[in-house]
Design an enzyme around this catalytic site. Structure first.
Site, PDB file in Angstrom:
ATOM      1  CG  ASN A   9      -1.726   1.237   1.390  1.00 47.85           C
ATOM      2  OD1 ASN A   9      -1.804   2.049   0.461  1.00 47.85           O
ATOM      3  ND2 ASN A   9      -2.352   1.408   2.549  1.00 47.85           N
ATOM      4  CE  LYS A  11      -0.265   3.339   4.626  1.00 47.71           C
ATOM      5  NZ  LYS A  11      -0.211   3.461   6.067  1.00 47.71           N
ATOM      6  CG  HIS A  94      -5.935   2.087   4.864  1.00 47.95           C
ATOM      7  ND1 HIS A  94      -5.530   3.060   5.738  1.00 47.95           N
ATOM      8  CD2 HIS A  94      -4.939   1.177   4.828  1.00 47.95           C
ATOM      9  CE1 HIS A  94      -4.323   2.750   6.202  1.00 47.95           C
ATOM     10  NE2 HIS A  94      -3.947   1.614   5.662  1.00 47.95           N
ATOM     11  CD  GLU A  96      -3.103   5.666   6.417  1.00 49.54           C
ATOM     12  OE1 GLU A  96      -3.044   5.705   5.181  1.00 49.54           O
ATOM     13  OE2 GLU A  96      -2.194   5.148   7.111  1.00 49.54           O
ATOM     14  CD  GLU A 166      -3.809  -2.407   7.179  1.00 54.25           C
ATOM     15  OE1 GLU A 166      -2.667  -2.657   6.775  1.00 54.25           O
ATOM     16  OE2 GLU A 166      -4.406  -1.358   6.915  1.00 54.25           O
ATOM     17  N   GLY A 172       1.989   2.300  10.745  1.00 57.62           N
ATOM     18  CA  GLY A 172       2.962   3.376  10.619  1.00 57.62           C
ATOM     19  C   GLY A 172       3.614   3.777  11.926  1.00 57.62           C
ATOM     20  CB  SER A 212       4.693  -1.787  11.939  1.00 56.59           C
ATOM     21  OG  SER A 212       4.269  -0.446  12.153  1.00 56.59           O
TER      22      SER A 212
HETATM   23  P1  PGA Z   1       2.499   0.287   7.622  1.00 55.74           P
HETATM   24  O1  PGA Z   1       1.091   0.508   6.902  1.00 55.74           O
HETATM   25  O2  PGA Z   1       3.051  -1.016   7.087  1.00 55.74           O
HETATM   26  O3  PGA Z   1       3.325   1.462   7.228  1.00 55.74           O
HETATM   27  O4  PGA Z   1       2.239   0.221   9.098  1.00 55.74           O
HETATM   28  C1  PGA Z   1       0.219  -0.567   6.674  1.00 55.74           C
HETATM   29  C2  PGA Z   1      -1.068  -0.046   6.109  1.00 55.74           C
HETATM   30  O5  PGA Z   1      -1.499   1.045   6.477  1.00 55.74           O
HETATM   31  O6  PGA Z   1      -1.697  -0.708   5.254  1.00 55.74           O
END
Ligand code: PGA
Length: 249
Positions: A9, A11, A94, A96, A166, A172, A212
């Protein structure tokens, strides 16, 4: 029994030029992957990514899709548009999107239905916030988020969707759920699907962990019985790191 699936992803990172560079660097590193490999790139990169992906098995993914076929929805993209651009997978719901763009379980469900009807494979994100885990609501929450997202789909359609568990506190942040925590909660998601649609369906659904995930923790997570793959943010932006995750042992 279930083919693992590792999706990046990206982003809001990388324009068309950098997208092509990253894909070209990635291709030789993942050519023998046992897992399905997907890169979910920003919409402006679809054309460049599609060209760069030629001759590889890596699939193109999007980061969202609107639920209407067309019309006055400034800034949105329909499933048919994504399909025409060569997209096969699409991340939906997601955290976000839920946190910053007001998406709800209901709009997530509408998007999932539109994606499936339009021939795309949704990667449906669910997961709890830190305070929800601490209050003991994780299991109920992820079960509810999952079942609501799947409403209106046939059993055959459900078998093909991807769920990404998630935990919001792990995205993140460098904090990862432990292997056991991730496995247990993914087990809860699978049981919820089983209770409503039966084991024949729940056994087929691929459920990823995300938050992460990186070259250091991928082997432990992928060794868990319920975890079928990963949705990778930060570590998908460097070809070497993402390849190490894809080529987990
Ligand atoms: P990250 O993001 O691996 O940077 O924690 C995962 C995601 O948001 O899908």
């Amino acid at each position: 029994m279930r083919t693992p699936i590792i999706a990046g992803n990206w982003k809001m990172n990388k324009g068309p030029k950098e997208a092509a560079e990253l894909i070209n660097a990635l291709k030789p590193l993942v050519k023998d992957a046992k897992a399905t490999v997907v890169v979910c790139v920003p919409a402006v990169d679809y054309a460049a990514a599609k060209t760069a992906l030629r001759g590889s098995k890596i699939k193109l993914g999007a980061q969202n899709v609107h639920y209407k076929e067309s019309g006055a929805f400034t800034g949105e993209l329909s499933a048919a548009m994504l399909k025409e651009a060569g997209v096969e997978y699409v991340i939906i719901g997601h955290s976000e999107r839920r946190q910053y763009f007001g998406e709800t379980d209901e709009t997530v469900n509408l998007r999932v239905q539109a994606a499936v009807e339009g021939g795309l494979i949704p990667i449906i994100c669910v997961g709890e916030k830190k305070e929800q885990r601490e209050a003991g609501y994780t299991d109920a929450l992820v079960a509810y988020q999952t079942l609501i997202a799947l409403t209106g789909l046939t059993e055959d359609q459900i078998k093909k969707v991807i769920i990404a568990y998630e935990p919001v506190w792990a995205i993140g942040t460098g904090l990862t759920a432990t292997d056991e925590q991730a496995n247990e909660t993914i087990g809860v998601i699978r049981s919820a699907i089983q209770m409503k649609y039966g084991k024949r369906v729940s056994d087929k659904v691929r459920i990823q962990y995300g938050g992460s995930m990186n070259p250091k923790n991928v082997n432990g997570l992928m060794a868990q019985s319920e975890i079928d793959g990963g949705l990778i943010g930060g570590a998908s932006l460097k070809a070497e790191d993402f390849a190490k995750v894809v080529n987990f042992e």
